[in-house]
Design an enzyme around this catalytic site. Structure first.
Site, PDB file in Angstrom:
ATOM      1  CB  ALA A  88       3.290  -2.535   8.258  1.00 23.22           C
ATOM      2  N   GLY A 139       7.330   0.680   6.751  1.00 26.41           N
ATOM      3  CA  GLY A 139       8.147  -0.384   7.337  1.00 26.41           C
ATOM      4  C   GLY A 139       9.253  -0.846   6.406  1.00 26.41           C
ATOM      5  CD  GLU A 183       9.255   2.271  10.236  1.00 22.42           C
ATOM      6  OE1 GLU A 183       8.348   1.560   9.767  1.00 22.42           O
ATOM      7  OE2 GLU A 183       9.157   2.860  11.320  1.00 22.42           O
ATOM      8  CD  GLU A 190       5.224   4.843   8.273  1.00 18.72           C
ATOM      9  OE1 GLU A 190       5.556   5.888   7.660  1.00 18.72           O
ATOM     10  OE2 GLU A 190       5.988   3.882   8.402  1.00 18.72           O
TER      11      GLU A 190
HETATM   12  C1  3H9 Z   1       3.745   0.897   7.819  1.00 15.41           C
HETATM   13  O1  3H9 Z   1       4.600   0.440   7.136  1.00 15.41           O
HETATM   14  C2  3H9 Z   1       3.800   1.015   9.290  1.00 15.41           C
HETATM   15  C3  3H9 Z   1       5.168   0.775   9.802  1.00 15.41           C
HETATM   16  O2  3H9 Z   1       5.772   1.960  10.204  1.00 15.41           O
HETATM   17  C4  3H9 Z   1       5.079  -0.175  10.964  1.00 15.41           C
HETATM   18  C5  3H9 Z   1       5.766  -1.443  10.668  1.00 15.41           C
HETATM   19  C6  3H9 Z   1       5.633  -2.479  11.756  1.00 15.41           C
HETATM   20  N1  3H9 Z   1      -0.094  -3.710   2.764  1.00 15.41           N
HETATM   21  O3  3H9 Z   1      -1.731   0.731  -4.731  1.00 15.41           O
HETATM   22  P1  3H9 Z   1      -1.766  -0.444  -5.637  1.00 15.41           P
HETATM   23  C7  3H9 Z   1      -1.982  -3.771  -1.984  1.00 15.41           C
HETATM   24  S1  3H9 Z   1       2.302   1.464   7.154  1.00 15.41           S
HETATM   25  C8  3H9 Z   1      -1.062  -4.476   2.237  1.00 15.41           C
HETATM   26  O4  3H9 Z   1      -2.971  -0.639  -6.494  1.00 15.41           O
HETATM   27  P2  3H9 Z   1       0.392   0.675  -7.181  1.00 15.41           P
HETATM   28  C9  3H9 Z   1      -3.134  -2.901  -2.446  1.00 15.41           C
HETATM   29  O5  3H9 Z   1      -4.207  -2.950  -1.527  1.00 15.41           O
HETATM   30  C10 3H9 Z   1       2.455   1.108   5.444  1.00 15.41           C
HETATM   31  N2  3H9 Z   1      -1.473  -4.349   0.963  1.00 15.41           N
HETATM   32  O6  3H9 Z   1      -0.459  -0.517  -6.568  1.00 15.41           O
HETATM   33  C11 3H9 Z   1      -3.472  -3.565  -3.764  1.00 15.41           C
HETATM   34  O7  3H9 Z   1      -4.228  -4.732  -3.491  1.00 15.41           O
HETATM   35  P3  3H9 Z   1      -5.365  -5.221  -4.503  1.00 15.41           P
HETATM   36  C12 3H9 Z   1       3.283   2.112   4.772  1.00 15.41           C
HETATM   37  C13 3H9 Z   1      -0.892  -3.424   0.214  1.00 15.41           C
HETATM   38  O8  3H9 Z   1       1.423   0.063  -8.036  1.00 15.41           O
HETATM   39  C14 3H9 Z   1      -2.103  -4.005  -4.295  1.00 15.41           C
HETATM   40  O9  3H9 Z   1      -1.249  -4.053  -3.162  1.00 15.41           O
HETATM   41  N3  3H9 Z   1       3.222   1.899   3.347  1.00 15.41           N
HETATM   42  C15 3H9 Z   1       0.111  -2.594   0.714  1.00 15.41           C
HETATM   43  O10 3H9 Z   1      -0.513   1.702  -7.765  1.00 15.41           O
HETATM   44  C16 3H9 Z   1      -1.510  -3.049  -5.315  1.00 15.41           C
HETATM   45  O11 3H9 Z   1      -1.524  -1.731  -4.740  1.00 15.41           O
HETATM   46  C17 3H9 Z   1       2.310   2.463   2.581  1.00 15.41           C
HETATM   47  O12 3H9 Z   1       1.491   3.227   3.031  1.00 15.41           O
HETATM   48  C18 3H9 Z   1       0.506  -2.767   2.042  1.00 15.41           C
HETATM   49  N4  3H9 Z   1       1.480  -2.014   2.579  1.00 15.41           N
HETATM   50  O13 3H9 Z   1       1.109   1.370  -5.939  1.00 15.41           O
HETATM   51  C19 3H9 Z   1       2.365   2.109   1.135  1.00 15.41           C
HETATM   52  N5  3H9 Z   1       0.496  -1.739  -0.268  1.00 15.41           N
HETATM   53  O14 3H9 Z   1      -4.667  -5.442  -5.809  1.00 15.41           O
HETATM   54  C20 3H9 Z   1       0.998   1.783   0.614  1.00 15.41           C
HETATM   55  C21 3H9 Z   1      -0.242  -2.061  -1.342  1.00 15.41           C
HETATM   56  O15 3H9 Z   1      -5.930  -6.390  -3.843  1.00 15.41           O
HETATM   57  N6  3H9 Z   1       1.002   1.383  -0.760  1.00 15.41           N
HETATM   58  N7  3H9 Z   1      -1.071  -3.071  -1.068  1.00 15.41           N
HETATM   59  O16 3H9 Z   1      -6.322  -4.061  -4.581  1.00 15.41           O
HETATM   60  C22 3H9 Z   1       1.141   2.227  -1.777  1.00 15.41           C
HETATM   61  O17 3H9 Z   1       1.328   3.402  -1.608  1.00 15.41           O
HETATM   62  C23 3H9 Z   1       1.020   1.664  -3.156  1.00 15.41           C
HETATM   63  O18 3H9 Z   1       0.334   0.441  -3.054  1.00 15.41           O
HETATM   64  C24 3H9 Z   1       2.358   1.405  -3.890  1.00 15.41           C
HETATM   65  C25 3H9 Z   1       2.061   0.674  -5.226  1.00 15.41           C
HETATM   66  C26 3H9 Z   1       3.009   2.760  -4.190  1.00 15.41           C
HETATM   67  C27 3H9 Z   1       3.273   0.554  -3.082  1.00 15.41           C
END
Ligand code: 3H9
Length: 717
Positions: free
Chosen positions: A63, A107, A110, A130
């Protein structure tokens, strides 16, 4: 059609591509675009199957956390309810194949689980992280994952929040196939194949065979709750996700989904989610340094020199080698160098033993570390990191030496944890090339790195140090050049206050227990014993020189130092140690504290847990405010990131400054004034704290206003 979702039809297969860089989050427009394409595929006479894939570096990372943040603060509707979309995918009359590369997280996973099949690149990962955000899956993941991988494996994924690799996902039944080579082409071929086979293309919701029996599940759920309490101490979401799994095994699918939704909404309304979402964005914000942009030139780092092969030097050498950088590791005598090299090997062997590294990888990394007794090869180094003993004249001598041999564009870094970078830089003819890179011990384990800007450090050198931290998979936080920088500067009054508390009536174990129960990874006295009281004693001698008349100073530490109770290294400190590591309460120390207090005329009393927490944390928060007000940290959120990644502060409390906002700055200020009256000048409130209280502001608002002042618009933050 949404800008963020593209589609094309190839040999009877509709390929839906999510294109929402950087991580294809399910931002507004994405779910709508997918739903529209699925509708088209369901109706299209020429379409026999569907492939859903992500563009760029990853499948869908979940999400949009910005939307979740808004919901958590009551500012918006939050993440969309994906129920209809997921149902339309699952009910699609044509088989839907989800093709995963990079990560399918939250998400994203999911969404993938609603497909009939999942194929993946060999390096793909899948996870439900999450709980790291203080919530539970909100798009039916708690209902579908147990159906695909079984109850115990699903609970482990939910509670740990850790992603699993593609082969593990195949083994568990989450992925159907790994595709070597071109994922898109492989997925299209797979989709054609399953379409031709004619099915049945089973919906995940209908797969109940892995849901187990009530008898077998009772024990699994209990064990899951126990594990959640252990590895996610004090947290709510990891327990609530198990409630959702309980619903998955006991209720029909639709009812289970409703239960999940209720739980996720509750979690999102709670302090834990707000704090963890703050921590997520805070950790990413630190890489944004004012005055430095993506265009700022950085020096390329292929070879590094590390001076000093003690604990820090060897740890730093390993971290560099892990990133593929050749390291010249220098010591002054052969015996010390041999010890350093042996410790590198021992640490790597332990990683091999834990299956985190193969023996081959270990040898490759060790080969990158070249032991040296002279500077003769250091002329080729792109960066030199000094990690010698924490002593100014020694550091200046080393910088004088490396100034003579380093090439013109070599970055000169010091790993000092407290000393003045400008004074060190003054020992060279190129202070603009000098920067602090403060690793935390053990350097190969701890994620935090403070990058210290000197008065004359070039912005390209700062940019290089920040980029290097990222390459080393560390969280680099820019800090200013003040005594102890940010982390240790705040640690000092915290440590001192803890000592005053024991003089006034607590025991070290009472203070540590209160801090531990609050959520801090390790009590302050146990930390002091681990680091060594000889270090604490040296810092105390230094700070004594800065004392003003009438300032209070801790009394017991010197006595422990004199008694050679230096902590774990001597088998005794604030605690005693039988196995070298586990602190045991020591009546001898408690007696020593009592006599010391009596001799000093300090009346001892019983001190509540609440007062322990207030005094230890508020003194730290006050110092944090001073640091922020003086401009030695860019943001309050940077201080939070430092404390969460480097000092064991619980992420679910958001870091010390975020925690202060949640308590209320005016409440903290009032207590600080009381402590000021009771305990003396060192409790003088920080001017910034006073200002924020007067303006009824928070640290979060202070950060937002500053960001806006720099970028000019709230939208561009
Ligand atoms: C969810 O899904 C709830 C569901 O169950 C409900 C659904 C309805 N959203 O980490 P990075 C941005 S909860 C918005 O430096 P990497 C991040 O802020 C979600 N922004 O890159 C950054 O922005 P900026 C469950 C996001 O390569 C840029 O992307 N998912 C999101 O080191 C680069 O990120 C997670 O918890 C997001 N979901 O790592 C995953 N994700 O450049 C969270 C990233 O402006 N994300 N951004 O600073 C991660 O773990 C890592 O970002 C990922 C990439 C491994 C994907």
């Amino acid at each position: 059609m949404s800008e963020l979702v593209k589609f094309s039809v190839e040999s009877g297969v509709e390929v839906i591509t999510v294109e929402n860089p950087p991580v294809n989050a399910l931002s507004p427009g994405v779910p709508e675009g997918i739903a529209e394409s699925i509708g088209r595929a369901a109706d299209g006479a020429s379409v026999r199957a569907v492939v859903l894939i992500g563009a760029g570096r990853t499948f869908v990372a979940g999400a949009d956390i910005k939307q979740l943040e808004e919901q958590a603060h009551g500012r918006g509707p939050g993440a969309p309810n994906l129920h209809q979309l997921l149902k339309s995918i699952e009910d699609c009359p044509k088989p839907v194949v989800v093709a995963i590369h990079g990560s399918a997280l939250g998400g994203g996973l999911e969404l993938a689980m609603a497909g009939h099949y999942r194929v993946a690149s060999p390096d793909a990962q899948a996870g439900q992280p999450e709980v790291n955000l203080g919530i539970i899956p909100g798009a039916e993941g708690s209902q579908r994952l147990p159906r695909l991988v079984g109850v115990a494996a699903a609970i482990e994924m939910f509670v740990s929040g850790k992603a699993i690799g593609a082969s593990e996902a195949v083994r568990l039944g989450l992925f159907d196939k790994i595709i070597e080579g071109d994922l898109r082409a492989g997925a299209v071929a797979f989709a054609r194949h399953v379409a031709e086979s004619g099915g049945p293309h089973r919906r995940t919701r209908d797969k109940t065979e892995k849901l187990g029996s009530p008898e077998s599940n009772a024990a699994i759920l209990d064990a899951g709750r126990e594990r959640a309490r252990k590895i996610r101490r004090n947290m709510i979401a990891p327990l609530r996700v198990i409630d959702a799994v309980e619903a998955a095994v006991a209720l029909p699918f639709e009812e289970g989904c409703r239960r999940e939704r209720e739980i996720v909404e509750k979690c999102l309304a709670g302090e834990e989610a707000r704090a963890l979402i703050h921590a997520f964005f805070a950790e990413r914000a630190v890489s944004k340094v004012r005055g430095i942009s993506k265009e700022t030139r950085t020096h390329s780092i292929r070879m590094a020199g590390v001076i000093g092969a003690g604990t820090m030097g060897t740890g730093i050498a390993m971290v560099l080698a892990n990133a593929g950088i050749t390291v010249l590791l220098k010591e002054t005598d052969q015996a010390a160098l041999d010890r350093g090299v042996a410790s590198v090997r021992k640490n790597y062997e332990s990683a091999v033993h834990k299956a985190r590294l193969t023996a081959h990888e270990m040898e490759e990394r060790i080969a990158l570390i070249q032991p040296q007794l002279t500077y003769s090869s250091f002329g080729d180094a792109d960066i030199i990191i000094e990690a010698v003993f924490e002593n100014m004249s020694l550091k200046k001598q080393v910088f004088g030496e490396i100034d003579k041999i380093a090439k013109g564009d070599c970055v000169l870094a010091t790993n000092t944890s407290t000393l003045d970078i400008d004074e060190i830089a003054g020992a060279t003819s190129r202070p603009h090339m000098v920067v602090g890179i403060h690793f935390f011990s053990p350097a190969h384990v701890m994620r935090l790195v403070e990058v210290v800007r000197g008065a004359r450090t070039d912005k390209e050198v700062i940019a290089t140090a920040m980029a290097l931290a990222k390459r080393l998979r560390k969280v680099g936080v820019l800090v200013g050049n003040c005594r102890g920088f940010v982390g240790n500067r705040m640690m000092l009054p915290y440590m001192r206050e803890a000592q005053f508390l024991v003089e006034e009536g607590s025991t070290p174990s009472q203070v540590d227990q209160a801090l531990y129960d609050f959520g801090i990874a390790m009590g302050i006295f146990a930390v002091d014993d681990m680091g060594g009281l000889d270090l604490g004693w040296r810092v105390l001698q230094d700070t004594k020189r800065l004392l003003k008349p009438g300032d209070r100073t801790p009394l017991v530490l010197e006595k422990l130092y004199d008694a050679h109770r230096w902590g774990q290294k001597t088998g005794a400190g604030w605690y005693r140690y039988e196995d070298g590591r586990t602190p045991i309460r020591d009546p001898e120390v408690e007696a020593l504290i009592e006599t010391t207090a009596e001799q000093a005329g300090i009346a001892r009393r019983s001190i509540s847990k609440e007062e322990i927490i207030e005094r230890c944390l508020y003194v730290m928060i006050n110092e944090g405010s001073r640091i922020l007000g003086e401009g030695f940290a860019q943001r309050a959120a940077d201080i939070d990131t430092i404390y969460i990644t480097g000092y064991g502060f619980p992420a679910y409390r958001g870091g010390p400054m975020w925690y202060a906002d949640t308590v209320g700055l005016s409440k903290i200020y009032e207590r600080i004034l009381e402590f000021h009256r009771e305990h003396g000048e060192y409790w003088t409130p920080a001017p910034l704290l006073e200002r924020l209280v007067r303006d009824r502001q928070t640290f979060a608002a202070f950060d937002a206003a500053n960001e806006q002042a720099v970028t000019g618009s709230p939208e561009s933050q």
